[in-house]
Design an enzyme around this catalytic site. Sequence first.
Site, mmCIF file in Angstrom:
data_model
loop_
_atom_site.group_PDB
_atom_site.id
_atom_site.type_symbol
_atom_site.label_atom_id
_atom_site.label_comp_id
_atom_site.label_asym_id
_atom_site.label_seq_id
_atom_site.Cartn_x
_atom_site.Cartn_y
_atom_site.Cartn_z
ATOM 1 N N HIS A 16 0.845 -1.194 -0.108
ATOM 2 C CA HIS A 16 -0.047 0.019 -0.058
ATOM 3 C C HIS A 16 0.941 1.220 -0.055
ATOM 4 C CE1 HIS A 16 -3.202 2.786 2.242
ATOM 5 N NE2 HIS A 16 -2.725 3.320 1.421
ATOM 6 N N ASP A 138 -5.505 2.960 -9.370
ATOM 7 C CA ASP A 138 -6.550 3.596 -8.808
ATOM 8 C C ASP A 138 -7.521 4.506 -9.279
ATOM 9 O OD1 ASP A 138 -5.943 2.349 -6.466
ATOM 10 O OD2 ASP A 138 -5.250 4.163 -5.259
ATOM 11 N N HIS A 197 -9.473 1.842 -1.259
ATOM 12 C CA HIS A 197 -9.406 2.489 -0.152
ATOM 13 C C HIS A 197 -10.701 2.621 0.702
ATOM 14 C CE1 HIS A 197 -5.499 3.711 -1.816
ATOM 15 N NE2 HIS A 197 -5.247 4.228 -0.635
ATOM 16 N N GLU A 200 -10.755 4.828 6.143
ATOM 17 C CA GLU A 200 -9.600 5.840 6.702
ATOM 18 C C GLU A 200 -10.211 6.891 7.342
ATOM 19 O OE1 GLU A 200 -7.386 7.483 3.558
ATOM 20 O OE2 GLU A 200 -5.709 7.950 4.832
HETATM 21 ZN ZN LIG Z 1 -3.432 4.821 0.277
#
Ligand SMILES: [Zn+2]
Length: 341
Positions: A16, A138, A197, A200
């Site tokens: 990551h 991503d 993701h 977070e």
């Molecule tokens: Zn990240």
Amino acid sequence: MTDLEKIAAMPKTEVHLHLEGTISPDTLWAMAARNGIALPVTSLEELKGLYVCENFDKFIKIWLMMCSCLKTEDDYVGMVDGFVADCQRQNIRYAEVHFSAYNHEKFGIGADRAFKVVTRRLQEAEASGGPVTRLITDIPSEAAPESGDFTAAFLEANANPLIVAMGLGGPEAGFPRAPFAPYFDRARRAGYPCVAHAGETAGAEHVRQAVLDLGAQRIQHGIRAVEDEAVLTLLAERRICCDVALSSNACLTGYTDIAKHPIRRMLDAGVPVTLSTDDPPFFGTDLVREYTLANEEAGLSLAELWQINLNGLRYGLADVGLRRRLLLEFEAARNALGIPA
Ligand SMILES: [Zn+2]
């Protein structure tokens, strides 16, 4: 040999890490000057100050500014070379690196060229002894829906030998995970596994959506799953690995005290985790420091850290033969270093 010396010496995985987020302030300063790009600071010292991240909004602004400074193939080569040197210095043998196609189409030299240059340089590094690196493309959430459609189309049109997954990055606030499902479905139909993701800067619900709506096989961060026991159980039952980044979390989330970081609760609940740096210069860290923090502040034993390290291969997305070869290499190193299994 002390435990910390063993941590420094052992072969490591890091799954990551954002390739763009490895660019140091010195490199960025030189790159901006070379390309005639005005930065919102007047000195390198000031730029270094800007790198100290306090919240996600500030972080994402600097991150996008950084992407806009990559203007030539040499800039991309320099970024890869810096990353490779950091891996070699820390004995990182296997890495999965997030690299966004959309941002380089929008701000850089174009997605196709950017991926060609980065792939070639990473393959050269692998052929001359490593690290072995694979890429995750991503979707930057802040530019959705355009970025979602672009990324899915990019993956459908290419057969890049290093790309192993589609991912989802960018801010979580205001960007629930579920609406990205159509792009993840397209990626899966094109043959790609998916990661995302979640959990977070937003809560456990985002982790649930990443697993159930996006079909993510790994979650980057995922730490706020601990705020909902059912989500923690979902991760454990489905063996969804969470790629944790302690210093990043201490800077950008409410979990500022690493001694109280959710990683211990995740492990106790049976959730597999890995350890990574996310964007190392922004959080004043590297992978050896993250392992050291996990050991000294989060209280994880050397044996636990070794299993976390192996999870980068067990839950990694490269082909099985490659991961198996590295697992054997890691096992030989564990024996030589006297690390408990
Ligand atoms: Zn990240």
